[in-house]
Motif scaffolding. Structure first.
Motif, PDB file in Angstrom:
ATOM      1  N   ALA A 147      -4.236   4.167 -23.440  1.00 14.36           N
ATOM      2  CA  ALA A 147      -3.746   5.529 -23.668  1.00 14.36           C
ATOM      3  C   ALA A 147      -3.685   6.299 -22.352  1.00 14.36           C
ATOM      4  O   ALA A 147      -2.740   7.058 -22.100  1.00 14.36           O
ATOM      5  CB  ALA A 147      -4.645   6.258 -24.671  1.00 14.36           C
ATOM      6  N   GLY A 148      -4.675   6.103 -21.497  1.00 16.34           N
ATOM      7  CA  GLY A 148      -4.688   6.769 -20.197  1.00 16.34           C
ATOM      8  C   GLY A 148      -3.549   6.314 -19.306  1.00 16.34           C
ATOM      9  O   GLY A 148      -2.921   7.123 -18.611  1.00 16.34           O
ATOM     10  N   MET A 149      -3.253   5.025 -19.328  1.00 19.69           N
ATOM     11  CA  MET A 149      -2.135   4.502 -18.540  1.00 19.69           C
ATOM     12  C   MET A 149      -0.815   5.117 -19.013  1.00 19.69           C
ATOM     13  O   MET A 149       0.016   5.533 -18.198  1.00 19.69           O
ATOM     14  CB  MET A 149      -2.085   2.976 -18.659  1.00 19.69           C
ATOM     15  CG  MET A 149      -3.264   2.259 -18.038  1.00 19.69           C
ATOM     16  SD  MET A 149      -3.332   0.509 -18.494  1.00 19.69           S
ATOM     17  CE  MET A 149      -1.706  -0.017 -17.981  1.00 19.69           C
ATOM     18  N   GLU A 150      -0.630   5.171 -20.331  1.00 16.45           N
ATOM     19  CA  GLU A 150       0.599   5.735 -20.887  1.00 16.45           C
ATOM     20  C   GLU A 150       0.708   7.226 -20.573  1.00 16.45           C
ATOM     21  O   GLU A 150       1.793   7.737 -20.279  1.00 16.45           O
ATOM     22  CB  GLU A 150       0.623   5.511 -22.403  1.00 16.45           C
ATOM     23  CG  GLU A 150       1.890   5.966 -23.098  1.00 16.45           C
ATOM     24  CD  GLU A 150       3.123   5.183 -22.653  1.00 16.45           C
ATOM     25  OE1 GLU A 150       4.242   5.697 -22.816  1.00 16.45           O
ATOM     26  OE2 GLU A 150       2.962   4.054 -22.121  1.00 16.45           O
TER      27      GLU A 150
ATOM     28  N   LYS B 149       3.886  11.951 -15.432  1.00 15.87           N
ATOM     29  CA  LYS B 149       4.567  11.853 -14.144  1.00 15.87           C
ATOM     30  C   LYS B 149       6.062  11.578 -14.314  1.00 15.87           C
ATOM     31  O   LYS B 149       6.826  11.658 -13.346  1.00 15.87           O
ATOM     32  CB  LYS B 149       3.939  10.736 -13.288  1.00 15.87           C
ATOM     33  CG  LYS B 149       2.499  10.992 -12.890  1.00 15.87           C
ATOM     34  CD  LYS B 149       2.368  12.231 -12.030  1.00 15.87           C
ATOM     35  CE  LYS B 149       0.939  12.483 -11.610  1.00 15.87           C
ATOM     36  NZ  LYS B 149       0.805  13.736 -10.824  1.00 15.87           N
ATOM     37  N   GLY B 150       6.459  11.208 -15.532  1.00 10.98           N
ATOM     38  CA  GLY B 150       7.873  10.938 -15.794  1.00 10.98           C
ATOM     39  C   GLY B 150       8.377   9.695 -15.113  1.00 10.98           C
ATOM     40  O   GLY B 150       9.564   9.578 -14.792  1.00 10.98           O
ATOM     41  N   GLU B 151       7.480   8.738 -14.867  1.00  6.73           N
ATOM     42  CA  GLU B 151       7.862   7.503 -14.194  1.00  6.73           C
ATOM     43  C   GLU B 151       7.340   6.299 -14.976  1.00  6.73           C
ATOM     44  O   GLU B 151       6.189   6.269 -15.384  1.00  6.73           O
ATOM     45  CB  GLU B 151       7.289   7.453 -12.768  1.00  6.73           C
ATOM     46  CG  GLU B 151       7.736   8.597 -11.879  1.00  6.73           C
ATOM     47  CD  GLU B 151       7.058   8.550 -10.527  1.00  6.73           C
ATOM     48  OE1 GLU B 151       6.928   7.426  -9.992  1.00  6.73           O
ATOM     49  OE2 GLU B 151       6.660   9.599 -10.021  1.00  6.73           O
ATOM     50  N   GLU B 152       8.186   5.309 -15.168  1.00  2.27           N
ATOM     51  CA  GLU B 152       7.802   4.113 -15.910  1.00  2.27           C
ATOM     52  C   GLU B 152       7.161   3.048 -15.016  1.00  2.27           C
ATOM     53  O   GLU B 152       6.405   2.205 -15.483  1.00  2.27           O
ATOM     54  CB  GLU B 152       9.023   3.515 -16.612  1.00  2.27           C
ATOM     55  CG  GLU B 152       9.495   4.317 -17.818  1.00  2.27           C
ATOM     56  CD  GLU B 152       8.471   4.339 -18.942  1.00  2.27           C
ATOM     57  OE1 GLU B 152       7.815   3.304 -19.166  1.00  2.27           O
ATOM     58  OE2 GLU B 152       8.319   5.398 -19.581  1.00  2.27           O
ATOM     59  N   GLU B 153       7.482   3.088 -13.713  1.00  2.00           N
ATOM     60  CA  GLU B 153       7.058   2.001 -12.829  1.00  2.00           C
ATOM     61  C   GLU B 153       5.775   2.307 -12.067  1.00  2.00           C
ATOM     62  O   GLU B 153       5.487   1.673 -11.066  1.00  2.00           O
ATOM     63  CB  GLU B 153       8.178   1.684 -11.828  1.00  2.00           C
ATOM     64  CG  GLU B 153       9.472   1.219 -12.487  1.00  2.00           C
ATOM     65  CD  GLU B 153       9.265  -0.019 -13.348  1.00  2.00           C
ATOM     66  OE1 GLU B 153       8.520  -0.914 -12.907  1.00  2.00           O
ATOM     67  OE2 GLU B 153       9.826  -0.067 -14.454  1.00  2.00           O
ATOM     68  N   ILE B 154       5.025   3.294 -12.485  1.00  6.77           N
ATOM     69  CA  ILE B 154       3.746   3.600 -11.835  1.00  6.77           C
ATOM     70  C   ILE B 154       2.794   2.415 -12.003  1.00  6.77           C
ATOM     71  O   ILE B 154       2.649   1.874 -13.101  1.00  6.77           O
ATOM     72  CB  ILE B 154       3.131   4.882 -12.425  1.00  6.77           C
ATOM     73  CG1 ILE B 154       3.941   6.102 -11.981  1.00  6.77           C
ATOM     74  CG2 ILE B 154       1.678   5.042 -12.000  1.00  6.77           C
ATOM     75  CD1 ILE B 154       3.446   7.406 -12.533  1.00  6.77           C
ATOM     76  N   LYS B 155       2.146   2.015 -10.919  1.00  7.70           N
ATOM     77  CA  LYS B 155       1.254   0.858 -10.959  1.00  7.70           C
ATOM     78  C   LYS B 155      -0.166   1.305 -11.322  1.00  7.70           C
ATOM     79  O   LYS B 155      -0.959   1.680 -10.463  1.00  7.70           O
ATOM     80  CB  LYS B 155       1.261   0.141  -9.616  1.00  7.70           C
ATOM     81  CG  LYS B 155       2.586  -0.553  -9.303  1.00  7.70           C
ATOM     82  CD  LYS B 155       2.502  -1.307  -7.986  1.00  7.70           C
ATOM     83  CE  LYS B 155       3.816  -2.027  -7.692  1.00  7.70           C
ATOM     84  NZ  LYS B 155       3.749  -2.760  -6.401  1.00  7.70           N
ATOM     85  N   VAL B 156      -0.455   1.267 -12.606  1.00 10.99           N
ATOM     86  CA  VAL B 156      -1.813   1.507 -13.082  1.00 10.99           C
ATOM     87  C   VAL B 156      -2.164   0.373 -14.044  1.00 10.99           C
ATOM     88  O   VAL B 156      -1.295  -0.165 -14.738  1.00 10.99           O
ATOM     89  CB  VAL B 156      -1.957   2.871 -13.774  1.00 10.99           C
ATOM     90  CG1 VAL B 156      -1.942   3.998 -12.752  1.00 10.99           C
ATOM     91  CG2 VAL B 156      -0.871   3.081 -14.822  1.00 10.99           C
ATOM     92  N   PHE B 157      -3.446   0.019 -14.074  1.00 11.16           N
ATOM     93  CA  PHE B 157      -3.862  -1.171 -14.807  1.00 11.16           C
ATOM     94  C   PHE B 157      -5.171  -0.911 -15.552  1.00 11.16           C
ATOM     95  O   PHE B 157      -5.933  -0.005 -15.212  1.00 11.16           O
ATOM     96  CB  PHE B 157      -4.054  -2.349 -13.842  1.00 11.16           C
ATOM     97  CG  PHE B 157      -2.837  -2.672 -13.018  1.00 11.16           C
ATOM     98  CD1 PHE B 157      -1.900  -3.601 -13.464  1.00 11.16           C
ATOM     99  CD2 PHE B 157      -2.609  -2.039 -11.795  1.00 11.16           C
ATOM    100  CE1 PHE B 157      -0.775  -3.892 -12.716  1.00 11.16           C
ATOM    101  CE2 PHE B 157      -1.490  -2.318 -11.038  1.00 11.16           C
ATOM    102  CZ  PHE B 157      -0.567  -3.251 -11.500  1.00 11.16           C
TER     103      PHE B 157
END
Length: 421
Positions: A201-204, A210-218
């Motif tokens: 949920a935090g990643m989403e 941020k309005g970005e789909e390609e943010i690198k969070v894991f």
């Protein structure tokens, strides 16, 4: 072997959000990661050791760990893995718990390690200043009810009831990931397997806000720790095993690990120690060939006790254990006795000579004077580890260790402590 391969070889990865992407991310740069610890008591317990050692492993691999103290979320309570709502503590109590937990974490993680020194953060810093309108507009609007209802931490509680406060916990934890992403460039969250829904949920939330789909969070979770005999890990007849030495002495802590079942010891060596696989495999051979020697359990107890309490406390724990095993109790100090005999029946007497028969009755070691005489005659009574078969014997100052304690043993295993005031 890279960090993920090492974790997998130890059985420490339950789930990852993007295994290949995370591996590439960890190889490209120094990664900042975090794990949260809610202050629900004035000490961490051994259930927290696995995420702590995970942070240490990433730090040793060159990455930067953040220990997040839940001074804000601790005011609400995480519903994950619980069937009922937690009792709420006051702000002052939570603040006190938070300070003590941060002190403990500072001893367990390396906060003075140059570029990848661990740091502690407290989510009370950002959650306490957020208004209800801020919470709803900036965070709540990114979470659909359907999305939240699908998470295990919520669905497991729907039938019995879940408060709105607990229902909102997922959003609060998601805010933590966002704040650490913005302030610390944190891109990886660790947690137990029960935290999977909160982590994803935090990643989403980060991507949506941020309005970005390609943010690198894991996200990465560790498995739930189970014991082969079906009992709950970290619990004993005396209660939880705490990391605070004043709540669980280093000797008790050492004994907990030393008493590990043969079926669990190799798993725990992989989980909780930093021994390499060659040494762990050697210990496996010892378990297979000489299980009665408990070599693997001893090494496990030594490694974990040293990590949590330090070399000096480990030395003392071993000394107490060996003295009890050999029966050579006179070498113990008063401090050793305070640790090793914390939970044995204790009787406080004034400092004066006392007949052995009278002492056995007064301390409820023997049920009567007649029984006391029989116990002494039969060789069942030991004073500070030495058998005494003299019915007319009187205990004097010579029988008091540091003029404070006398240890009486009846039979093979029943210990009693006489404290002289």
């Amino acid at each position: 072997m890279d960090i993920l391969q090492d974790l997998e070889s130890r059985g420490l990865i339950q789930q990852t959000t993007d295994r290949e992407g995370l591996e590439k991310h960890l190889k490209e740069k120094q990664v900042t990661l975090y794990c949260g610890f809610d202050p629900t008591a004035d000490s961490l317990h051994i259930g927290h050791l696995l995420p702590i050692t995970m942070l240490k492993r990433f730090q040793q691999a060159g990455h930067k760990p953040i220990a997040l103290i839940g001074g804000g979320t601790g005011m609400i309570g995480d519903p994950s893995g619980r069937s009922t709502e937690r009792s709420l503590n006051t702000a002052e109590v939570v603040k006190g718990f938070s300070e003590k937990i941060e002190q403990q974490l500072a001893k367990l993680l390396n906060f003075d390690n140059g570029e990848n020194a661990a740091v502690a953060r407290n989510n009370h810093d950002w959650l306490s200043s957020m208004t209800a309108i801020d919470f709803l507009r900036d965070a709540g609007k990114h979470f659909s009810i359907n999305y939240m209802l699908a998470k295990d931490s919520v669905t497991s509680r729907i039938e019995h009831g879940i408060t709105y406060a607990e229902f909102s916990y997922m959003i609060l934890q998601s805010l933590d990931f966002l704040k650490l992403y913005e302030q610390e460039n944190c891109s990886l969250q660790l947690g137990g397997s029960d935290q999977w829904g909160n982590i994803t949920a935090g990643m989403e939330f980060i991507r949506r806000s941020k309005g970005e789909e390609e943010i690198k969070v894991f996200g990465l979770t560790v498995p739930l720790i189970t014991k082969a005999d079906g009992s709950k890990f970290g619990k004993t007849a005396g209660g939880a095993i705490w990391l605070d030495a004043s709540k669980t002495t280093p000797y008790e802590f050492y004994q907990f690990w030393f008493n590990t079942d043969d079926r669990d010891v190799m798993k725990f060596l992989n989980y909780f120690t930093f021994l390499d696989q060659v040494e762990i495999n050697t210990l496996q051979t010892e378990v297979d060939n000489n299980p009665g020697d408990r070599i693997a359990q001893k090494r496990l107890a030594e490694e974990v006790t040293k990590m949590v309490h330090g070399e000096e406390a480990l030395t003392q724990a071993i000394k107490i254990s060996e003295s009890l095993f050999s029966g050579n109790l006179k070498q113990l100090t008063a401090n050793d006795i305070e640790q090793g005999f914390k939970d044995v029946p204790t009787k406080t007497l004034a400092k004066a000579d006392i007949g052995l028969v009278d002492l056995l009755v007064e301390a409820s070691i023997s049920s009567s004077k007649r029984q006391a005489r029989e116990d002494i005659k039969n060789g069942a009574i030991y004073i500070n580890g030495e058998r005494n078969q003299h019915i007319d014997y009187a205990l004097s100052k010579n029988d008091r260790i540091e003029d404070r304690f006398t240890i009486i043993r009846r039979g093979r295993k029943k210990y009693f402590l006489i404290r002289f005031s």
